[in-house]
Design a protein around this motif. Structure first.
Motif, PDB file in Angstrom:
ATOM      1  N   VAL A   1     -26.675  72.549  96.326  1.00  0.00           N
ATOM      2  CA  VAL A   1     -25.965  71.255  96.862  1.00  0.00           C
ATOM      3  C   VAL A   1     -27.169  70.394  96.398  1.00  0.00           C
ATOM      4  CG1 VAL A   1     -25.449  69.818  98.664  1.00  0.00           C
ATOM      5  CG2 VAL A   1     -24.486  72.167  98.568  1.00  0.00           C
ATOM      6  N   GLU A   2     -26.869  69.238  95.544  1.00  0.00           N
ATOM      7  CA  GLU A   2     -27.995  68.440  95.112  1.00  0.00           C
ATOM      8  C   GLU A   2     -27.695  66.817  95.444  1.00  0.00           C
ATOM      9  OE1 GLU A   2     -27.690  68.998  90.935  1.00  0.00           O
ATOM     10  OE2 GLU A   2     -27.919  71.145  91.052  1.00  0.00           O
ATOM     11  N   ARG A   3     -28.751  66.119  95.895  1.00  0.00           N
ATOM     12  CA  ARG A   3     -28.746  64.848  96.285  1.00  0.00           C
ATOM     13  C   ARG A   3     -29.183  64.176  94.587  1.00  0.00           C
ATOM     14  NH1 ARG A   3     -28.675  63.355 102.063  1.00  0.00           N
ATOM     15  NH2 ARG A   3     -29.041  65.212 103.093  1.00  0.00           N
ATOM     16  N   LEU A   4     -28.243  63.180  94.376  1.00  0.00           N
ATOM     17  CA  LEU A   4     -28.694  62.319  93.196  1.00  0.00           C
ATOM     18  C   LEU A   4     -28.686  61.115  93.418  1.00  0.00           C
ATOM     19  CD1 LEU A   4     -26.350  63.798  90.344  1.00  0.00           C
ATOM     20  CD2 LEU A   4     -28.546  64.767  91.189  1.00  0.00           C
ATOM     21  N   PHE A   5     -29.951  60.691  93.360  1.00  0.00           N
ATOM     22  CA  PHE A   5     -30.132  59.089  93.679  1.00  0.00           C
ATOM     23  C   PHE A   5     -30.024  58.098  92.574  1.00  0.00           C
ATOM     24  CE2 PHE A   5     -32.063  61.704  97.191  1.00  0.00           C
ATOM     25  CZ  PHE A   5     -31.767  60.969  98.484  1.00  0.00           C
ATOM     26  N   SER A   6     -29.939  58.571  91.331  1.00  0.00           N
ATOM     27  CA  SER A   6     -29.645  57.753  90.286  1.00  0.00           C
ATOM     28  C   SER A   6     -28.859  58.504  89.459  1.00  0.00           C
ATOM     29  CB  SER A   6     -31.094  57.500  89.494  1.00  0.00           C
ATOM     30  OG  SER A   6     -31.727  58.644  89.064  1.00  0.00           O
ATOM     31  N   SER A   7     -28.132  57.752  88.435  1.00  0.00           N
ATOM     32  CA  SER A   7     -27.239  58.298  87.569  1.00  0.00           C
ATOM     33  C   SER A   7     -27.804  59.303  86.716  1.00  0.00           C
ATOM     34  CB  SER A   7     -26.560  57.290  86.712  1.00  0.00           C
ATOM     35  OG  SER A   7     -25.830  56.125  87.609  1.00  0.00           O
ATOM     36  N   GLN A   8     -27.222  60.279  86.398  1.00  0.00           N
ATOM     37  CA  GLN A   8     -27.787  61.418  85.630  1.00  0.00           C
ATOM     38  C   GLN A   8     -26.794  61.950  84.707  1.00  0.00           C
ATOM     39  OE1 GLN A   8     -30.049  64.561  87.705  1.00  0.00           O
ATOM     40  NE2 GLN A   8     -31.057  63.060  89.043  1.00  0.00           N
ATOM     41  N   HIS A   9     -27.179  62.401  83.400  1.00  0.00           N
ATOM     42  CA  HIS A   9     -26.448  63.139  82.230  1.00  0.00           C
ATOM     43  C   HIS A   9     -26.395  64.637  82.965  1.00  0.00           C
ATOM     44  CE1 HIS A   9     -26.118  60.034  79.270  1.00  0.00           C
ATOM     45  NE2 HIS A   9     -27.409  59.644  79.902  1.00  0.00           N
ATOM     46  N   VAL A  10     -25.175  65.093  82.464  1.00  0.00           N
ATOM     47  CA  VAL A  10     -24.932  66.407  83.002  1.00  0.00           C
ATOM     48  C   VAL A  10     -24.663  67.267  81.706  1.00  0.00           C
ATOM     49  CG1 VAL A  10     -23.772  66.023  85.158  1.00  0.00           C
ATOM     50  CG2 VAL A  10     -22.603  66.205  82.959  1.00  0.00           C
ATOM     51  N   ALA A  11     -24.944  68.712  81.882  1.00  0.00           N
ATOM     52  CA  ALA A  11     -24.800  69.514  80.800  1.00  0.00           C
ATOM     53  C   ALA A  11     -23.416  69.711  80.368  1.00  0.00           C
ATOM     54  CB  ALA A  11     -25.784  70.817  80.999  1.00  0.00           C
ATOM     55  N   LEU A  12     -23.399  70.178  79.305  1.00  0.00           N
ATOM     56  CA  LEU A  12     -21.768  70.496  78.672  1.00  0.00           C
ATOM     57  C   LEU A  12     -21.607  71.590  79.469  1.00  0.00           C
ATOM     58  CD1 LEU A  12     -19.806  69.984  76.772  1.00  0.00           C
ATOM     59  CD2 LEU A  12     -20.800  71.194  75.081  1.00  0.00           C
ATOM     60  N   GLY A  13     -20.116  71.808  79.948  1.00  0.00           N
ATOM     61  CA  GLY A  13     -19.655  72.804  80.668  1.00  0.00           C
ATOM     62  C   GLY A  13     -20.271  73.088  82.146  1.00  0.00           C
ATOM     63  N   HIS A  14     -20.596  71.978  82.689  1.00  0.00           N
ATOM     64  CA  HIS A  14     -20.970  71.836  84.046  1.00  0.00           C
ATOM     65  C   HIS A  14     -19.842  72.164  84.856  1.00  0.00           C
ATOM     66  CE1 HIS A  14     -19.533  67.631  83.112  1.00  0.00           C
ATOM     67  NE2 HIS A  14     -19.319  67.873  84.508  1.00  0.00           N
ATOM     68  N   GLN A  15     -19.840  72.597  86.048  1.00  0.00           N
ATOM     69  CA  GLN A  15     -19.169  72.866  87.113  1.00  0.00           C
ATOM     70  C   GLN A  15     -19.554  72.259  88.265  1.00  0.00           C
ATOM     71  OE1 GLN A  15     -18.145  77.047  87.415  1.00  0.00           O
ATOM     72  NE2 GLN A  15     -16.972  77.005  85.400  1.00  0.00           N
ATOM     73  N   MET A  16     -19.378  70.860  88.467  1.00  0.00           N
ATOM     74  CA  MET A  16     -19.902  70.066  89.630  1.00  0.00           C
ATOM     75  C   MET A  16     -18.552  69.697  90.472  1.00  0.00           C
ATOM     76  SD  MET A  16     -22.953  69.758  88.958  1.00  0.00           S
ATOM     77  CE  MET A  16     -23.716  68.244  89.831  1.00  0.00           C
ATOM     78  N   PHE A  17     -18.931  69.595  91.781  1.00  0.00           N
ATOM     79  CA  PHE A  17     -17.897  69.046  92.800  1.00  0.00           C
ATOM     80  C   PHE A  17     -18.700  67.950  93.613  1.00  0.00           C
ATOM     81  CE2 PHE A  17     -16.451  73.402  91.800  1.00  0.00           C
ATOM     82  CZ  PHE A  17     -15.178  73.045  91.787  1.00  0.00           C
ATOM     83  N   ARG A  18     -18.133  66.719  93.636  1.00  0.00           N
ATOM     84  CA  ARG A  18     -18.480  65.801  94.536  1.00  0.00           C
ATOM     85  C   ARG A  18     -18.358  66.090  96.000  1.00  0.00           C
ATOM     86  NH1 ARG A  18     -16.413  61.006  92.550  1.00  0.00           N
ATOM     87  NH2 ARG A  18     -18.164  60.832  91.159  1.00  0.00           N
ATOM     88  N   ILE A  19     -19.166  65.941  96.647  1.00  0.00           N
ATOM     89  CA  ILE A  19     -19.136  66.052  98.202  1.00  0.00           C
ATOM     90  C   ILE A  19     -19.175  64.495  98.834  1.00  0.00           C
ATOM     91  CG2 ILE A  19     -20.094  66.931 100.400  1.00  0.00           C
ATOM     92  CD1 ILE A  19     -21.450  69.206  98.639  1.00  0.00           C
ATOM     93  N   ASN A  20     -20.178  63.815  98.470  1.00  0.00           N
ATOM     94  CA  ASN A  20     -19.972  62.512  99.021  1.00  0.00           C
ATOM     95  C   ASN A  20     -20.854  61.773  98.051  1.00  0.00           C
ATOM     96  OD1 ASN A  20     -20.811  60.367 100.940  1.00  0.00           O
ATOM     97  ND2 ASN A  20     -20.933  61.731 102.388  1.00  0.00           N
ATOM     98  N   ARG A  21     -20.315  60.285  98.092  1.00  0.00           N
ATOM     99  CA  ARG A  21     -20.596  59.380  97.322  1.00  0.00           C
ATOM    100  C   ARG A  21     -22.166  58.531  97.567  1.00  0.00           C
ATOM    101  NH1 ARG A  21     -17.157  57.485  93.422  1.00  0.00           N
ATOM    102  NH2 ARG A  21     -15.148  57.999  93.596  1.00  0.00           N
ATOM    103  N   ASP A  22     -22.507  58.978  98.859  1.00  0.00           N
ATOM    104  CA  ASP A  22     -23.794  58.435  99.453  1.00  0.00           C
ATOM    105  C   ASP A  22     -24.814  59.616  99.375  1.00  0.00           C
ATOM    106  OD1 ASP A  22     -25.915  57.238 100.822  1.00  0.00           O
ATOM    107  OD2 ASP A  22     -24.907  57.184 102.818  1.00  0.00           O
ATOM    108  N   PRO A  23     -25.933  59.402  98.332  1.00  0.00           N
ATOM    109  CA  PRO A  23     -27.127  60.474  98.267  1.00  0.00           C
ATOM    110  C   PRO A  23     -27.829  60.692  99.869  1.00  0.00           C
ATOM    111  CG  PRO A  23     -27.581  58.574  96.944  1.00  0.00           C
ATOM    112  CD  PRO A  23     -26.192  58.367  97.483  1.00  0.00           C
TER     113      PRO A  23
END
Length: 89
Positions: free
Chosen positions: A52-74
């Motif tokens: 589970v990762e907190r992203l505080f700024s926009s980030q590029h993701v790797a090809l083939g990523h499997q990400m799920f958004r939990i919350n819009r507030d980091p």
């Protein structure tokens, strides 16, 4: 304060392990990110790493990523992140 931060990070790591062990719950309760080239700030579950990762700024993701958004507030509290991940909306 450092001890409290470490405890929060441990709780997020434990949540990532639980979500990895229960992939149906992740798919049921969380919004998958399928076509984003850039992730907006927020809290995400990375199924590939099991974290589970907190992203505080926009980030590029790797090809083939499997990400799920939990919350819009980091900066969301750990309890809110856990509730949403385990129970959905």
């Amino acid at each position: 304060m450092n001890g409290a931060r470490e405890m929060m990070e441990q709780e997020l790591m434990d949540l990532g392990v639980w979500l990895s062990d229960h992939p149906r719950e992740a798919r049921k309760n969380l919004k998958p990110i399928r076509s984003a080239k850039v992730l907006e700030p927020g809290v995400y579950f990375n199924r590939g790493t099991g974290m589970v990762e907190r992203l505080f700024s926009s980030q590029h993701v790797a090809l083939g990523h499997q990400m799920f958004r939990i919350n819009r507030d980091p900066a969301a509290p750990v309890q809110e992140i856990q509730r949403k991940a385990l129970e959905g909306k």
